[in-house]
Every structure is written in C-alpha cells, then in structure tokens.
Design an enzyme around this catalytic site. Structure first.
Site, PDB file in Angstrom:
ATOM      1  N   TYR A   1      -1.752  -1.379  11.000  1.00 48.02           N
ATOM      2  CA  TYR A   1      -2.051  -1.845   9.629  1.00 48.02           C
ATOM      3  C   TYR A   1      -0.860  -1.568   8.715  1.00 48.02           C
ATOM      4  O   TYR A   1      -0.379  -2.456   8.002  1.00 48.02           O
ATOM      5  CB  TYR A   1      -3.309  -1.148   9.091  1.00 48.02           C
ATOM      6  CG  TYR A   1      -3.450  -1.289   7.583  1.00 48.02           C
ATOM      7  CD1 TYR A   1      -3.860  -2.495   7.014  1.00 48.02           C
ATOM      8  CD2 TYR A   1      -3.157  -0.217   6.724  1.00 48.02           C
ATOM      9  CE1 TYR A   1      -3.962  -2.628   5.634  1.00 48.02           C
ATOM     10  CE2 TYR A   1      -3.258  -0.345   5.354  1.00 48.02           C
ATOM     11  CZ  TYR A   1      -3.664  -1.556   4.813  1.00 48.02           C
ATOM     12  OH  TYR A   1      -3.755  -1.695   3.447  1.00 48.02           O
TER      13      TYR A   1
ATOM     14  N   SER B   1       0.833  -1.201   0.000  1.00 50.64           N
ATOM     15  CA  SER B   1       0.000   0.000   0.000  1.00 50.64           C
ATOM     16  C   SER B   1       0.866   1.249   0.000  1.00 50.64           C
ATOM     17  O   SER B   1       1.980   1.247   0.553  1.00 50.64           O
ATOM     18  CB  SER B   1      -0.859  -0.014   1.272  1.00 50.64           C
ATOM     19  OG  SER B   1      -1.434   1.242   1.504  1.00 50.64           O
TER      20      SER B   1
ATOM     21  N   LYS C   1       2.008  -4.104   6.522  1.00 54.92           N
ATOM     22  CA  LYS C   1       2.436  -4.013   5.109  1.00 54.92           C
ATOM     23  C   LYS C   1       3.949  -3.916   5.023  1.00 54.92           C
ATOM     24  O   LYS C   1       4.589  -4.591   4.224  1.00 54.92           O
ATOM     25  CB  LYS C   1       1.790  -2.797   4.427  1.00 54.92           C
ATOM     26  CG  LYS C   1       0.284  -2.901   4.265  1.00 54.92           C
ATOM     27  CD  LYS C   1      -0.087  -4.037   3.338  1.00 54.92           C
ATOM     28  CE  LYS C   1      -1.574  -4.305   3.317  1.00 54.92           C
ATOM     29  NZ  LYS C   1      -1.943  -5.603   2.748  1.00 54.92           N
TER      30      LYS C   1
HETATM   31  P1  NAD Z   1     -11.101  -6.603   1.146  1.00 60.40           P
HETATM   32  O1  NAD Z   1     -11.298  -6.580   2.605  1.00 60.40           O
HETATM   33  O2  NAD Z   1     -12.254  -6.334   0.265  1.00 60.40           O
HETATM   34  O3  NAD Z   1     -10.449  -8.006   0.702  1.00 60.40           O
HETATM   35  C1  NAD Z   1      -9.577  -8.746   1.534  1.00 60.40           C
HETATM   36  C2  NAD Z   1     -10.105 -10.166   1.585  1.00 60.40           C
HETATM   37  O4  NAD Z   1      -9.253 -10.966   2.413  1.00 60.40           O
HETATM   38  C3  NAD Z   1     -11.510 -10.255   2.194  1.00 60.40           C
HETATM   39  O5  NAD Z   1     -12.348 -10.974   1.303  1.00 60.40           O
HETATM   40  C4  NAD Z   1     -11.314 -10.999   3.510  1.00 60.40           C
HETATM   41  O6  NAD Z   1     -12.424 -11.794   3.832  1.00 60.40           O
HETATM   42  C5  NAD Z   1     -10.072 -11.810   3.197  1.00 60.40           C
HETATM   43  N1  NAD Z   1      -9.269 -12.193   4.370  1.00 60.40           N
HETATM   44  C6  NAD Z   1      -8.809 -11.380   5.362  1.00 60.40           C
HETATM   45  N2  NAD Z   1      -8.090 -12.093   6.241  1.00 60.40           N
HETATM   46  C7  NAD Z   1      -8.074 -13.385   5.793  1.00 60.40           C
HETATM   47  C8  NAD Z   1      -7.492 -14.587   6.262  1.00 60.40           C
HETATM   48  N3  NAD Z   1      -6.781 -14.630   7.397  1.00 60.40           N
HETATM   49  N4  NAD Z   1      -7.680 -15.719   5.561  1.00 60.40           N
HETATM   50  C9  NAD Z   1      -8.409 -15.717   4.418  1.00 60.40           C
HETATM   51  N5  NAD Z   1      -8.991 -14.608   3.914  1.00 60.40           N
HETATM   52  C10 NAD Z   1      -8.820 -13.451   4.604  1.00 60.40           C
HETATM   53  O7  NAD Z   1      -9.900  -5.598   0.812  1.00 60.40           O
HETATM   54  P2  NAD Z   1      -9.377  -5.043  -0.584  1.00 60.40           P
HETATM   55  O8  NAD Z   1      -9.689  -3.606  -0.646  1.00 60.40           O
HETATM   56  O9  NAD Z   1      -9.802  -5.930  -1.683  1.00 60.40           O
HETATM   57  O10 NAD Z   1      -7.823  -5.167  -0.324  1.00 60.40           O
HETATM   58  C11 NAD Z   1      -7.063  -6.285  -0.746  1.00 60.40           C
HETATM   59  C12 NAD Z   1      -5.636  -6.129  -0.262  1.00 60.40           C
HETATM   60  O11 NAD Z   1      -5.104  -4.902  -0.773  1.00 60.40           O
HETATM   61  C13 NAD Z   1      -5.491  -6.041   1.266  1.00 60.40           C
HETATM   62  O12 NAD Z   1      -4.307  -6.714   1.632  1.00 60.40           O
HETATM   63  C14 NAD Z   1      -5.352  -4.551   1.519  1.00 60.40           C
HETATM   64  O13 NAD Z   1      -4.628  -4.280   2.690  1.00 60.40           O
HETATM   65  C15 NAD Z   1      -4.592  -4.107   0.275  1.00 60.40           C
HETATM   66  N6  NAD Z   1      -4.797  -2.680  -0.031  1.00 60.40           N
HETATM   67  C16 NAD Z   1      -6.076  -2.211  -0.174  1.00 60.40           C
HETATM   68  C17 NAD Z   1      -6.270  -0.858  -0.442  1.00 60.40           C
HETATM   69  C18 NAD Z   1      -7.674  -0.296  -0.559  1.00 60.40           C
HETATM   70  O14 NAD Z   1      -7.835   0.921  -0.435  1.00 60.40           O
HETATM   71  N7  NAD Z   1      -8.693  -1.082  -0.829  1.00 60.40           N
HETATM   72  C19 NAD Z   1      -5.175   0.000  -0.566  1.00 60.40           C
HETATM   73  C20 NAD Z   1      -3.882  -0.526  -0.440  1.00 60.40           C
HETATM   74  C21 NAD Z   1      -3.720  -1.891  -0.167  1.00 60.40           C
HETATM   75  C1  UD1 Z   2      -6.420   5.286   4.087  1.00 64.44           C
HETATM   76  C2  UD1 Z   2      -5.484   4.777   5.160  1.00 64.44           C
HETATM   77  C3  UD1 Z   2      -4.319   4.047   4.500  1.00 64.44           C
HETATM   78  C4  UD1 Z   2      -4.836   2.935   3.588  1.00 64.44           C
HETATM   79  C5  UD1 Z   2      -5.813   3.530   2.566  1.00 64.44           C
HETATM   80  C6  UD1 Z   2      -6.426   2.483   1.693  1.00 64.44           C
HETATM   81  C7  UD1 Z   2      -5.681   6.259   7.119  1.00 64.44           C
HETATM   82  C8  UD1 Z   2      -4.981   7.275   7.942  1.00 64.44           C
HETATM   83  N1  UD1 Z   2      -5.020   5.874   6.004  1.00 64.44           N
HETATM   84  O1  UD1 Z   2      -5.700   6.130   3.247  1.00 64.44           O
HETATM   85  O2  UD1 Z   2      -3.466   3.489   5.480  1.00 64.44           O
HETATM   86  O3  UD1 Z   2      -3.763   2.309   2.900  1.00 64.44           O
HETATM   87  O4  UD1 Z   2      -6.870   4.213   3.283  1.00 64.44           O
HETATM   88  O5  UD1 Z   2      -7.202   1.593   2.440  1.00 64.44           O
HETATM   89  O6  UD1 Z   2      -6.747   5.783   7.442  1.00 64.44           O
HETATM   90  N2  UD1 Z   2     -11.769  11.382   3.786  1.00 64.44           N
HETATM   91  C9  UD1 Z   2     -12.749  12.226   4.238  1.00 64.44           C
HETATM   92  N3  UD1 Z   2     -13.870  11.679   4.799  1.00 64.44           N
HETATM   93  C10 UD1 Z   2     -14.060  10.320   4.929  1.00 64.44           C
HETATM   94  C11 UD1 Z   2     -13.031   9.465   4.463  1.00 64.44           C
HETATM   95  C12 UD1 Z   2     -11.896  10.036   3.915  1.00 64.44           C
HETATM   96  O7  UD1 Z   2     -12.623  13.441   4.137  1.00 64.44           O
HETATM   97  O8  UD1 Z   2     -15.089   9.888   5.465  1.00 64.44           O
HETATM   98  C13 UD1 Z   2     -10.576  11.978   3.156  1.00 64.44           C
HETATM   99  C14 UD1 Z   2      -9.278  11.632   3.856  1.00 64.44           C
HETATM  100  O9  UD1 Z   2      -8.993  12.563   4.856  1.00 64.44           O
HETATM  101  C15 UD1 Z   2      -8.283  11.664   2.686  1.00 64.44           C
HETATM  102  C16 UD1 Z   2      -9.124  11.183   1.489  1.00 64.44           C
HETATM  103  O10 UD1 Z   2     -10.486  11.420   1.850  1.00 64.44           O
HETATM  104  O11 UD1 Z   2      -7.856  12.966   2.435  1.00 64.44           O
HETATM  105  C17 UD1 Z   2      -8.941   9.721   1.166  1.00 64.44           C
HETATM  106  O12 UD1 Z   2      -9.167   8.972   2.352  1.00 64.44           O
HETATM  107  P1  UD1 Z   2      -9.177   7.360   2.359  1.00 64.44           P
HETATM  108  O13 UD1 Z   2     -10.095   6.858   1.299  1.00 64.44           O
HETATM  109  O14 UD1 Z   2      -9.438   6.911   3.746  1.00 64.44           O
HETATM  110  O15 UD1 Z   2      -7.687   6.963   1.893  1.00 64.44           O
HETATM  111  P2  UD1 Z   2      -6.267   7.390   2.502  1.00 64.44           P
HETATM  112  O16 UD1 Z   2      -6.386   8.491   3.477  1.00 64.44           O
HETATM  113  O17 UD1 Z   2      -5.349   7.587   1.359  1.00 64.44           O
END
Ligand code: NAD
Ligand code: UD1
Length: 348
Positions: free
Chosen positions: A153, A129, A157
């Site tokens: 969290y 991430s 990562k």
């Molecule tokens: P998500 O929660 O929709 O998907 C994660 C999946 O993993 C879920 O279906 C959950 O049930 C499963 N899971 C969690 N723990 C598990 C375990 N111990 N065993 C088996 N399954 C398990 O999240 P996402 O948004 O699809 O994210 C996927 C990956 O990308 C995650 O590792 C997340 O940290 C990373 N990531 C997401 C974002 C974002 O904003 N969505 C940003 C950066 C990184």
């Molecule tokens: C957040 C997480 C980051 C994670 C990423 C993707 C925090 C501090 N950071 O990042 O670790 O990798 O999500 O899952 O939580 N915002 C609002 N109102 C809301 C939600 C968000 O104003 O209800 C703003 C935030 O302040 C930010 C932007 O929208 O400026 C994006 O927020 P968000 O979607 O949570 O992503 P990140 O902050 O990039």
C-alpha cells in the site's frame, strides 16, 4: 462560470466530505467511484446536505481502470481539475494481495493521467499519506524527509508520487499537488455522512466506534511498550472536514502560476496517543471502551506527527478542530448510523 472538478473515489470517506465542501463552495462536481469500499447512499446524502447546490453533483459508477468509460466522461465534460482519492487502502490486505493493490492504485492512476493528458486537463490533487515517512527518526515530519514504504500500500503511494514528479518533469504544463494526510477521523457535524469501512476496520477510530455501538467487544491496543508518554503509539489525528477544506485550498493553489509538482502535509502538528484518543472518545460518547493490550502491530511506527508550516504558509490552510471536536463528531455519526450506510447483516 463555476469550475468543474472531477473527484475520483468521491463516494468514500474523505471524498464524500470533500465533495460536500466543493458543492458548498460553488464548484460543479462529478464523482467517479466503483463503490468497491463505499455506498451510493453517501452520494445521496451529500446531495441532500448541499441543498440547492446538490444539483451540481453527478455520479458515475466507473472503475478508473476502465479507460473507454473515462474517455467518454472526459469527452462529454471539460474538467478544470481532478481530485484523485480512488484507491485501496488496507495495509494488511495489500501485503496479502500486492498485485491487486498495484493494479488498482497504480494502473488506475496511470489510466487517469493518460486520459487527463489526452484531454488537456493537467491539474491534479492526489491523496498521498504520512505512511511515506515510515518510522521517522525525528518529529515533526517535514515534507523534505526521506521517503520509505514498508508495505505494498505504502509503495503505491510512493510510486504514484514519483510518477507525478516524472510527468511534471516531462511536461511543465502539469500542475500537481500531493497531499500527505496524517490520520483522518471524525465526520461531518450533521452526523449524516462519515466513515463506513467494509469488513473489520484496520484503523483506530472506526474500530473504537464499532466497540462503542456494541458491534465489537473490545479494542485491541497494539503495543503499550513504546517510548511515549503512556507507552502507546502517537499519531496526528485530523478532522475530516479540515482535510476537506485542505483540498479546496489545494485547488486554489493550482490556479497560481508555476506550481509544478508540490507536496504538503495535512495534519494538526499535534501528537495524541492511543489511550488519550480512547479517553477523549469515552468522554464524548459516555461509553466505556474495553481494552485488550496486545503486542505491537508489524510495520507500526512509534510517533508520527506533521510539521504544518508549509501548508500554513503556502496553502493558507490550518486545521481548526481538536481531538474533542473529532470525537464528538465521530460519535454523532456512529450513534446515528451504528451500521454505517448499510443494513445490519452486511456489516461484519
Ligand atoms: P475510502 O476507501 O473510503 O475511499 C476510496 C474510494 O475509492 C472508495 O469509495 C472506493 O470505492 C473507491 N475506489 C477504489 N478503487 C477504485 C477504482 N479502481 N476505481 C474507482 N473507484 C475506486 O478511503 P478514504 O479514507 O476516503 O481515502 C481516500 C484516499 O486517501 C485513498 O487514496 C487513501 O489511500 C488516502 N489516504 C487515506 C487515509 C485514511 O486514513 N483514511 C490516510 C492517508 C491517505
Ligand atoms: C495506518 C497504516 C498506514 C495508513 C494509515 C491510514 C499500518 C501499519 N499503517 O497508519 O499505512 O496510511 O493507517 O490509513 O497499518 N491501533 C490500535 N488498535 C487498533 C488500530 C490501531 O491500537 O485496532 C493503534 C495503532 O497501533 C497506532 C494508532 O492506533 O498506534 C493509529 O493506528 P491507525 O489508525 O491504523 O493508523 P496508522 O498506524 O497511523
């Protein structure tokens, strides 16, 4: 012969979109997910969207920490590579329950890596991430920036990245690609799969979407006093289908010799403020999003966006979709599935 890919967390948001692209790309795909933050309905819908390719998808409800279950799976199937999405991802919850996050994300990953090594499968793509850049001193963020973590969290990562670097140092047969996602949003253009977080959304767009369908009264804007164009935080929003294609590009890269352990940003290279994102969503949906301006959210950075040069150059991957496309597809999904995959009373 078709390659067989194990996708952990494949029922989740990014996982389900990636599984669909894998199937359409001719890969045989096995998903393991404990459904902690997802629904098996997503798997059913991916299978339908994939048409004839849907028969190349199988699903196993397994927790990654269940080593005997993983062993059994690896004994039954020879995997060419693993895409590892499974993990918990709510920053606030990770501060409240750090051991849960370390156990789920880190123990889960170590268990997976041990079973992979034991079965001679040493190719993995891992979901990292942009959180590992913290509050960057300058933007765009390049892969060489110093790494930090502001919460449990983020530390999971960072530690998993380091574990991957260590296993490669110890055994050069490993091929590892760490993908640092920026802010995934949007949904498949069918509106049939999308993001459906359990509980109150932490991230901006799932929250906006729930306001638009009337599930929440207003969006709280976390801070309007940042040093940005309109005072609100700036992020690099990237369409989930572009991200899904980024994983196919990473799998192709794993086929090259001497990959080692490489890291790539997946973003668009463009920064968008909270207010710009809300305006784009209002335009796409025709819905007014009421705003409540509040203080900054602890741990938030001011401006974060990616340098995309390395992914363009080495993965031959570049995001295609812009903010309007992302909001159009997000609204298409939200309007067709206002309560996500679940019944109305499960959704608060
Ligand atoms: P998500 O929660 O929709 O998907 C994660 C999946 O993993 C879920 O279906 C959950 O049930 C499963 N899971 C969690 N723990 C598990 C375990 N111990 N065993 C088996 N399954 C398990 O999240 P996402 O948004 O699809 O994210 C996927 C990956 O990308 C995650 O590792 C997340 O940290 C990373 N990531 C997401 C974002 C974002 O904003 N969505 C940003 C950066 C990184
Ligand atoms: C957040 C997480 C980051 C994670 C990423 C993707 C925090 C501090 N950071 O990042 O670790 O990798 O999500 O899952 O939580 N915002 C609002 N109102 C809301 C939600 C968000 O104003 O209800 C703003 C935030 O302040 C930010 C932007 O929208 O400026 C994006 O927020 P968000 O979607 O949570 O992503 P990140 O902050 O990039």
């Amino acid at each position: 012969m078709a390659k067989t890919i194990l996708v952990t967390g494949g029922a989740g948001y990014i996982g389900s979109h990636t599984v669909l692209q894998l199937l359409l790309g001719g890969f045989s795909t096995v998903v393991v997910d404990n459904l902690d933050n997802s629904s098996e309905i997503a798997i059913d819908r991916v299978r339908e969207l994939a048409g004839d390719f849907g028969r190349n998808l199988s699903f196993h409800k397994i927790d990654l920490r269940d080593k005997p279950a993983l062993e059994k799976l690896f004994s039954a199937t020879k995997f060419d590579a693993v895409i590892h999405f499974a993990g918990l991802k709510a920053v606030g919850e990770s501060v409240q329950k750090p051991l849960l996050y370390y156990n789920n994300n880190i123990v889960g990953t170590i268990t997976l890596l041990e079973v992979m090594a034991a079965h001679g499968c040493k190719k993995i793509v891992f979901s990292s991430s942009a959180t590992v850049y913290g509050w960057p001193k300058v933007v765009p963020c390049t892969e060489e920036f110093p790494l930090v973590a502001a919460n449990p969290y983020g530390r999971t990562k960072l530690y998993i990245e380091e574990i991957c670097r260590d296993i490669y140092r110890s055994d050069s047969e490993w091929k590892v690609i760490l993908l640092r996602y920026f802010n995934p949003v949007g949904a498949h253009h069918s509106g049939y799969i999308g993001e459906d977080p359990h509980g109150i959304p932490n991230n901006l767009m799932p929250f906006v979407q729930q306001v638009a369908v009337g599930r929440r009264p207003a969006l709280t804007v976390f801070g309007n006093d940042y040093n940005t164009k309109d005072g609100t935080g700036v992020r690099d929003y990237v369409h989930v289908d572009d991200l899904a294609h980024g994983h196919i590009a990473a799998l192709n890269k794993l086929e090259e010799a001497n990959i080692g352990c490489e890291v790539y940003n997946l973003g668009t290279g463009k920064g968008t403020s909270v207010l710009e994102m809300v305006a784009a969503f209002e335009k796409a949906s025709g819905k007014k999003i009421p705003l409540v301006i509040a203080g900054r959210r602890p741990g938030d950075a001011e401006v974060v966006y990616a340098s995309t040069d390395k992914a363009e150059r080495e993965l031959n991957w570049k995001a295609k979709y812009n903010i309007d496309d992302m909001c159009r597809d997000q609204w298409n999904w939200a309007s067709k599935n206002p309560y996500g995959y679940g019944p109305q009373d499960n959704s608060s």
